[in-house]
Structure formats: C-alpha cells, structure tokens
Design a protein around this motif. Structure first.
Motif, short mmCIF file in Angstrom:
data_model
loop_
_atom_site.label_atom_id
_atom_site.label_comp_id
_atom_site.label_asym_id
_atom_site.label_seq_id
_atom_site.Cartn_x
_atom_site.Cartn_y
_atom_site.Cartn_z
N UNK A 1 0.85 -1.19 0.00
CA UNK A 1 0.00 0.00 0.00
C UNK A 1 0.88 1.24 0.00
N UNK A 2 0.48 2.25 -0.75
CA UNK A 2 1.25 3.49 -0.76
C UNK A 2 1.15 4.21 0.57
N UNK B 1 1.41 7.35 1.04
CA UNK B 1 0.47 8.44 0.80
C UNK B 1 -0.33 8.03 -0.43
N UNK B 2 -1.63 7.93 -0.33
CA UNK B 2 -2.41 7.42 -1.46
C UNK B 2 -2.18 8.25 -2.72
N UNK C 1 -6.06 10.30 -3.68
CA UNK C 1 -6.72 10.52 -2.38
C UNK C 1 -8.14 11.04 -2.52
N UNK D 1 -13.18 8.34 -0.23
CA UNK D 1 -13.27 6.92 0.13
C UNK D 1 -11.88 6.35 0.38
N UNK D 2 -10.96 6.67 -0.51
CA UNK D 2 -9.61 6.13 -0.36
C UNK D 2 -8.98 6.59 0.94
N UNK E 1 -10.46 4.70 3.89
CA UNK E 1 -9.94 3.34 3.97
C UNK E 1 -8.51 3.34 4.49
N UNK E 2 -7.74 4.26 3.98
CA UNK E 2 -6.33 4.35 4.37
C UNK E 2 -6.20 4.56 5.87
N UNK F 1 -8.45 3.88 8.18
CA UNK F 1 -8.89 2.71 8.91
C UNK F 1 -7.80 1.65 8.91
N UNK F 2 -7.14 1.49 7.76
CA UNK F 2 -6.06 0.50 7.68
C UNK F 2 -4.97 0.81 8.68
#
Lengths: 369, 240
Positions: free
Chosen positions: A338-339, A341-342, A345, A348-349, A352-353, A355-356
């Motif tokens: 997983x990145x 930093x998304x 972004x 939703x992403x 999720x990030x 929460x992960x």
C-alpha cells in the motif's frame, strides 16, 4: 644586567632631590649604542618599572589619644531566657568596657501571636469542630514555631491538615476585631486585611501540585494546545482585520479553543481556561479526542486539501504512539503493498487508508502482549 | 445528522469537493536547446476529469523562481496554466483564489517542477515529455447555499447525497459556453500526456490489505484468549 638599574634607581630616589637631578643626566650616558633606545627601554633599562612610593611621605595615622586594649570578658545575651554567661574578646578603650546589649540580640525577632483569655474564648471562639484544648495547643505551637504551619501541622497531636489549622488560627482575627474599639483601628493589621479562604487554598494547592507533577508528555501536549489556540486566535484577529486575502493562509483559520471544547463535549481535553486533571487521561480516549478535535479544526477551515486532512488525521491517530511504532506502521503498509500516501486521495480512499492504519496499530499493540 | 439551515446560509454535514490534478509537462528542446533554455515546460492545475475549474476558481497565481522575470504570474481565467522555458527544477507555489461565494480564503499548492527524467540513463527525447502530476481534492466543509446552487450539476464538482427533505434553490442557468473561451482541458493540446487517476485500484489494494490485517488481528485475539484461558485453568487448579 639591568637589575642594578632597577634596584639602583629607586634607591637613589629616596633620599634627596639632589640626586634626582643627577640621575637624568646619568641616563643618557648609560644608553648603549649597540641597540636602539626603545629596545633598551623594553628590557627595563631606562625608565623605572613602577612609580615608587616614598614611605616617609605617606600620611601617618594621627596618634590617637585613647589607649586601646583587648580583654577577655564575660557577657550576657538578652535574647536568651536563661542566664548563660559566655566570654569573648572585648575592645576596651581607656579602661572602659563597652556598654549595651550583645550586638546580635536585636536579631531575635518573633511573631506576635494573639493571646486570648478564657472569657474571650467563650464569647467568640467556640466551634463545634474544635475543642478548647486543641485550640490552646494550636496557639501555643504557633508561638513556639513562629507560625510555621507545616511544622505545626507535623507536631500537632491529632491529625489536621495545614489548611484546617490555618483556618482555625485565623479566628484570632475575630478576636482582634472584637477587641478593637472601632473597626477602622484594626483594619490595617495584616490578619484583618487578608482573610483566609480555606476552600480556595485547598483548591490552589491541589492545582499547584498537579501542575508540578505533570509528566513531560503532558507538558508538551499542553504547550502544543496553547500554541495552537494562540495561533488560531491570532490568525482569527488577522483575518478579521484584513479586508481581502493578501496573504495565503490555507490552514489554521477559524475558531477559538472554546469551539473545539464544545465540539469535544465530554472528552477530557486541556483548554486554556480550565485546569483539568489532564494527567489522568487514558491513552485510548486521548486518541479519540485527538481525532475528534482534528475533525473539528478541519471543519473550521473554510477550505483545505484532502491530503492535508489525511495527514492531520493520521497524526492524530498516532499521537500516542512513539516514533518506532510509527515506523513499524509504515513498514507494515509497505509490506502490504500500500502506498504510504495514497496516489488517488479521494474521500473513500482516504477513509480506507486511515482505517487501515488504525487496524495496523491495533495489530501491533496486540502483538506486544 | 441533522443540519441547520440558518440565516447564515451555511450548511453542515454537506461538503463539496473538487478533484484536481496539478503538475507539469516538460519537453526537451533538443537541437534548439541553449544553455539557459533547455526545456519548455507548462505548469498547471486542471480538473481531474478535465472539467472546467473556472466554476470554482477565480484565478491562480504561480510563484516562480526569483531568477524569472516577474516571477509572480497570475492567470485570470481557465485553463489555469503557465508555460515557460528554462533549465532548472524548483518548487512552484500555486495559490488558488476562489469566487466570492465559494470561499474568501485562498489555498496553496506546492509542486516541484520536473524537467529531467527519473531514470538518468534514459535519453531525453523531444517527442516524449517528462510528466509529473499529483492528484488531490479541494474540500469545502461548509459551503454556502448560493455556491451549492450554482454548482449542483456541474461535472467538475462532487457533491455527496443531500439530506432528506433538503431542497436546493433552482439551479442558476449556466452561461452559454460558446461565448466564452473554453475552460475545460478535454481537448487541451497537452491532454494526451495527462495521467489517469482511478480510485478503484487503490481501493482494491486497501481493501485487500485491510482484510489481511483483520485476519491477523482475529488470529492473535484467539491466541490471546486461549492463553488467558489456560492461565485461568492453571490458577484454579493450584488453589487449594
């Protein structure tokens, strides 16, 4: 080589001035031709090193008319209650020893503790919480220990807090007022001017001990919150003053810390106005509080970037974690592919990030057990 | 979830977000390159799906390196971009100013201008540019009624589901776009180089990762409760 000069010149200076006259004549003769005059002067040749003092010219102390002797004599100290007699050297002038009290006796100061008679006690001082004996004991200790209440509290036979004793002592204030012919006479007295407020004192001491026993972590957090609040109020003033946006201020515009406190509701969070026992906050509630406060402060911004919001939330979630834990979370993210930093972004992403990340933290905490 | 439509005309729990992409495209000038002008580059802010950002952004100010003439370049209409030629890479500060009914505070973006390809051994070509783009979203947490009304159907803007019972004032008719210069970047000359950002891949990635982590957590929790159970048993057997 020039020692003779150094010694010789002062010697010849002492007696008469005649020799002084001849001395300057001697100097040019003495000057060697080999080296320059300055160098010779450097070695201390020509000029004297120090202005010499003519001992005989010094002022003599005028011969005093008195005859001074020193005698080993006894003395007493008025500050003492017993009649101890000690001896010391005394400067005797013309056979007359000095008069007066022992010079250090004047430093024996004591506090004027109010003494009440039994009648006065009956009239003014009876109190359900205190017996007469106790009150008498208290006053006696007060006098003995010069109103040092910490010591008095320690010596007091029954256990009373310092504040209670002080409070009781202050009843003597009542006596003073009662005794005084008119209130104005006595209003200057320190006891009357500043009355003792028990509950306030207890509260004050408790708050003080809490402040002093704060851990470094709590201190840092308090400082951060205060700095944040100051920045927010400052920029709020600035934004009020400015008519149009001259300086781009993308963040930290908005509410006072009061708004944040309102949003937080019941969660314990240090604010600049209230002194709460912030040292007792449990780590898990502080994470929730941080996230909630971050959300609130984000909402107060008129506009922000999604990436900025994510950064803030990540920081809030890992505020209680040490640097090593944060590194391990990032490591775990990388292992999972997983990145950090998304790349995209979206709302939703980002959710999720976040929460992960929280789940990874939970996992790490569990692994520690 | 209740919101208050008060006289302030601000809505709570309804946020507007604008997906944007900002970055640069840089072409090596090849034969025509001189020492100080080796590349021609364009820095820009565009809608993530190439829609017209002019509906929200009033103007964009690009702050270039001080060695440029007039380093503060303001762009008053979309597409919000700036082209220059040079040789150096540096950080560009982009300040976005919004329309009055949108927001009165500007927003800052920072982009590091990239001219040279990552792979140093890779040769530079005049045909294929170096492209670096970043995706982000501008979020307005408490948009005003008028803003909402103006953009409710605009493709550049993302609106959440509006709360039940909430009625918007009728949408303001969009101006006849043929009269104005186009603000969207769909047919932009550089459009062929624009990157595609899809959240689907990332979502999948994240979902898979979360599943893994959750599985681990469940396993650990089982182990811990087993151990606790065993400890309990030991304790109870040792008591007299």
């Amino acid at each position: 080589m020039d020692a003779k000069d150094i010694l010789g010149i002062p010697k010849t200076q002492l007696p008469t001035t005649q020799e002084k006259k001849s001395r300057p004549q001697k100097e040019p003769q003495r000057k060697p031709d080999g080296i320059s005059r300055e160098v010779y002067a450097l070695t201390g040749g020509l000029a004297p090193l120090m202005p010499s003092i003519d001992v005989s010219q010094l002022k003599k102390r005028p011969p005093s008319d008195e005859k001074i002797t020193w005698q080993w004599l006894p003395f007493t100290n008025s500050a003492r209650k017993d009649n101890l007699q000690l001896y010391h050297w005394v400067r005797v002038v013309n056979g007359v020893p000095p008069t007066g009290d022992y010079s250090f006796a004047k430093y024996n100061k004591s506090v004027d503790v109010v003494k009440y008679t039994d009648e006065e006690y009956e009239k003014y001082l009876t109190d359900p919480m205190w017996t007469k004996e106790e009150t008498d004991q208290l006053f006696e200790l007060c006098e003995r220990f010069d109103l040092r209440f910490i010591v008095i509290a320690d010596r007091f036979p029954s256990s009373r807090t310092v504040e209670e004793l002080k409070d009781r002592y202050y009843v003597s204030r009542a006596i003073l007022i009662a005794r005084a012919p008119s209130p104005t006479d006595v209003s200057g007295h320190p006891l009357v001017k500043d009355p003792y407020n028990v509950s306030q004192e207890v509260e004050r001491k408790r708050a003080l001990s809490m402040v002093l026993s704060q851990t470094k972590h709590q201190e840092r957090k308090d400082a951060e919150v205060l700095a944040e609040a100051k920045r927010i109020t400052d920029s709020r003033m600035a934004s009020r003053a400015a008519e149009e946006p001259e300086m781009p201020v993308a963040s930290h515009v908005g509410s006072e810390s009061a708004d944040r406190a309102v949003v937080l509701g019941d969660t314990v969070s240090p604010s600049s106005n209230i002194q709460l026992p912030s040292a007792t906050v449990v780590p898990s509630t502080s994470i929730i509080a941080d996230s909630a406060s971050t959300l609130a402060s984000l909402r107060m911004l008129r506009v922000y970037l999604r990436t900025y919001a994510l950064e803030q939330m990540v920081q809030a979630a890992s505020s209680s974690a040490g640097l090593r834990t944060i590194k391990r979370v990032e490591q775990a993210l990388q292992e999972l592919g997983v990145n950090l930093k998304p790349k995209v972004p979206t709302k939703a992403v980002c959710a999720e990030h976040l929460e992960l990340r929280k789940e990874i933290l939970t996992l790490l905490n569990l692994q520690k057990q | 979830m209740a919101f208050v439509q008060n006289l302030n005309k601000k809505l709570k729990d309804v946020e507007i977000s604008i997906p944007i992409v900002y970055g640069n495209v840089a072409f090596w000038l090849g034969k025509k390159a001189s020492e100080y002008q080796s590349h021609k580059w364009t820095v820009y802010v565009r809608g993530a799906t190439n829609e017209d950002l002019g509906v929200v952004i009033k103007r964009a100010v690009f702050q270039l390196h001080s060695s440029f003439n007039n380093p503060t370049r303001a762009v008053e209409s979309p597409p919000f971009e700036l082209s220059e030629s040079g040789w150096g890479e540096f950080e560009i500060a982009i300040t976005l100013y919004f329309h009055a009914d949108v927001c009165d505070k500007p927003l800052n973006l920072y982009h590091h201008l990239k001219l040279y390809p990552e792979d140093e051994s890779g040769s530079m070509s005049t045909k294929k540019p170096v492209v670096v783009e970043s995706y982000d979203e501008i979020v307005f947490p408490e948009p005003s009624d008028s803003f909402l009304a103006r953009v409710q159907n605009h493709p550049a803007v993302t609106l959440p589901r509006l709360p039940v019972g909430f009625t918007l004032p009728p949408p303001v008719p969009i101006e006849d776009t043929s009269k104005r210069k186009r603000g969207d970047t769909k047919d932009h000359p550089l459009a062929q180089w624009f990157m595609n950002f899809s959240e689907a891949d990332e979502l999948l990635q994240l979902a898979a990762a979360r599943q893994q982590v959750q599985a681990h957590i469940a396993k650990l929790k089982r182990q811990i409760s087993l151990i606790d159970g065993q400890q309990q048993q030991l304790r109870s057997t040792s008591d007299p």
